[in-house]
Structure formats: C-alpha cells, structure tokens
Design an enzyme around this catalytic site. Structure first.
Site, PDB file in Angstrom:
ATOM      1  N   ASP A  14      13.274  -1.486  -0.150  1.00  0.00           N
ATOM      2  CA  ASP A  14      13.208  -0.523   0.942  1.00  0.00           C
ATOM      3  C   ASP A  14      13.796  -1.088   2.238  1.00  0.00           C
ATOM      4  OD1 ASP A  14      11.158  -2.364   1.373  1.00  0.00           O
ATOM      5  OD2 ASP A  14       9.556  -0.945   0.976  1.00  0.00           O
ATOM      6  N   HIS A  67       0.035   1.416  -1.882  1.00  0.00           N
ATOM      7  CA  HIS A  67       1.460   1.753  -1.908  1.00  0.00           C
ATOM      8  C   HIS A  67       2.277   0.623  -2.531  1.00  0.00           C
ATOM      9  CE1 HIS A  67       2.334   0.145   2.451  1.00  0.00           C
ATOM     10  NE2 HIS A  67       2.547  -0.790   1.567  1.00  0.00           N
ATOM     11  N   GLU A  95       3.727   5.934  -0.483  1.00  0.00           N
ATOM     12  CA  GLU A  95       2.364   6.031   0.028  1.00  0.00           C
ATOM     13  C   GLU A  95       1.523   6.912  -0.895  1.00  0.00           C
ATOM     14  OE1 GLU A  95       1.600   4.146   2.362  1.00  0.00           O
ATOM     15  OE2 GLU A  95       3.027   4.111   4.021  1.00  0.00           O
ATOM     16  N   ASN A 153      -3.562   0.502   0.773  1.00  0.00           N
ATOM     17  CA  ASN A 153      -3.807   1.853   0.247  1.00  0.00           C
ATOM     18  C   ASN A 153      -3.158   2.057  -1.127  1.00  0.00           C
ATOM     19  OD1 ASN A 153      -1.110   2.043   0.835  1.00  0.00           O
ATOM     20  ND2 ASN A 153      -1.306   3.582   2.431  1.00  0.00           N
TER      21      ASN A 153
HETATM   22  P1  PGA Z   1       2.030  -7.525   2.702  1.00  0.00           P
HETATM   23  O1  PGA Z   1       2.521  -6.047   2.456  1.00  0.00           O
HETATM   24  O2  PGA Z   1       2.676  -8.358   1.648  1.00  0.00           O
HETATM   25  O3  PGA Z   1       2.498  -7.870   4.073  1.00  0.00           O
HETATM   26  O4  PGA Z   1       0.535  -7.503   2.562  1.00  0.00           O
HETATM   27  C1  PGA Z   1       2.520  -5.561   1.158  1.00  0.00           C
HETATM   28  C2  PGA Z   1       2.996  -4.135   1.152  1.00  0.00           C
HETATM   29  O5  PGA Z   1       2.715  -3.406   2.114  1.00  0.00           O
HETATM   30  O6  PGA Z   1       3.651  -3.750   0.173  1.00  0.00           O
END
Ligand code: PGA
Length: 246
Positions: A67, A138, A143, A136
C-alpha cells in the site's frame, strides 16, 4: 494456518526472515510482497544481515508493496516508498527498478489501482507476502467491513488507523485520509503468506484472526481460508492463543 511463537520480537523476525531465505534459495527470482509499519522492521534488519553475510541474494528479486498513502511522494519521509528505501532497499543488493510501491501521486488513482493489479499478474503473482496486522484486524489498509473480493483499490482510513499512524506525523491532521491498497483478493492470491504480530495489544486480534469467525469485521480472519499461511508471533501477542496451539 501454521502458528509459530518466536518468543521475542527478534525471534519472531528471524523466523520470518528464514522463511524468505528458504523461498529465495529455491527461487532467486521470487516476487516478495512487502509491508510497512513497525512490525516488519526487524525482519528487514535480519534480511539485511543475511545479505551482508552473503546468505541471501536480492539481485534477481522483485518486490511489490501492499500500500501507499494517497498524496505523498516517494521523497516524503512518511511515504511507504521512503520507508522501504530506508529500511531495506538502500541496504541490500536489490535492483530498485524491480521494487514496486503504488504511486500515491497518480492523477488517476483508479487507473493506478488497475495498473498495480496488472503488474502483479504480469510478474506471475506474489510468492511470499509479508503482512502486519492492525489492532482492528486490518491487513494492508483493508479496514473492517472490507469486501473480500476486491483487488487493489483506493481506501478511506478509519479514525482508529489515522490515530494509530499519527505517531509518525507532526500532527494528526497531516495523516493522509486515503490510501491505495492491495485488496483482500490481491492478498489472498499470494502463494504463501506470513502474518506477523508482536506485543500484548495484538493478542486479542490474533485470537480473532486465527480462531474467530471468518468475517469482514475482522479482515485478517479471511486468512483462515488460505492454503499456506504462517502466523508468527512473540510471547505477548501469543497470550490469547497459547491454549489453542501446541
Ligand atoms: P504496525 O502496523 O506494524 O505499526 O503495528 C501494522 C498494521 O497496521 O498493519
């Protein structure tokens, strides 16, 4: 799903790096699907060390990232292109022209999404996809309530994701509100998937992902339907599932 407890953050990252190393020794032209965020940084450190020790060779490797924020150029230090350059590509023998991140500055974002899916298809698909997971559930920027059948598309970030990512920006208002993300369908087409999570805060969502209902409310739960997923956690992220695994 295979679940590995790497004990520590470093142990978790090393387990993931070893899987990538095996993949690349079997197929040096592998297409790696890469992720940003704090979680995979240790994996990239381990891969850099393996590259320095000549245990792994990136010269024939292609990468595609999950992304990118809409509106940020690759020179912006919060862009995911910049993240990948500074955390991995600048430090290994990879040909940067074979590293792909969605173009967040494209004037036609829908066209960019189609181009990205076509690119992945033309490359023969992703051999190993690395994933972090949001609190959450995702994956990428898919999301909760994401459709399972979408390819790369433009997404609106939820308030909780904007809040979680605000730590990297001067103010929360600077966090982009939209992104281009591989969709669940794109991710599920990868031949092999590694999902990483560390820390107590991720423990419950790892339970939901591995043992909960398969539901768009927890986008990562769809991974239960993929034939080759390895979930790698540290002790803290393993807390809620430790009675479910050996
Ligand atoms: P993080 O983010 O590795 O900074 O915890 C993970 C994500 O949001 O996919």
């Amino acid at each position: 799903m295979k679940i590995i407890n790497g004990s520590t953050y470093e142990g978790m990252c090393l387990e993931a790096a070893k899987i990538i190393k095996s993949q690349m020794s079997v197929k040096p032209t592998s297409v790696l699907g890469l992720a940003t965020g704090s979680t995979p940084i240790g994996v990239y450190k381990a891969l850099i060390e393996m590259n320095n020790n000549k245990e792994i060779d990136f010269s024939k490797t292609t990468t595609v990232n999950l992304d990118e924020y809409v509106g940020l150029s690759g020179e912006n230090d919060q862009s995911y292109r910049y993240f990948m350059n500074t955390n991995l590509f600048d430090h290994v023998n990879i040909d940067k022209t074979k590293t792909f991140v969605p173009n967040g500055l494209a004037s036609d974002i829908d066209g960019e999404c189609k181009r990205y899916d076509k690119l992945i298809e033309d490359l023969g698909g992703v051999d190993v996809q690395i994933l972090g997971i949001g609190l959450n559930g995702h994956i990428g920027f898919n999301e909760p309530n994401a459709y399972f059948d979408k390819g790369t598309h433009q997404v609106s970030l939820t308030a909780s994701t904007i809040e979680a990512n605000a730590r990297f920006f001067e103010t929360i208002d600077e966090v982009p509100k939209t992104a281009v993300s591989m969709g669940i369908k794109t991710i599920m087409c990868a031949k092999k998937i590694i999902l990483l999570a560390n820390g107590t805060a991720k423990s419950e969502i790892i339970y939901e992902t591995c043992f909960g209902n398969i539901t768009p409310n927890v986008p990562a739960s769809v991974l239960q339907l993929h034939p080759d997923v390895t979930v790698i956690v540290d002790n803290d992220a393993c807390a809620a599932i430790k009675n479910n695994i050996n």
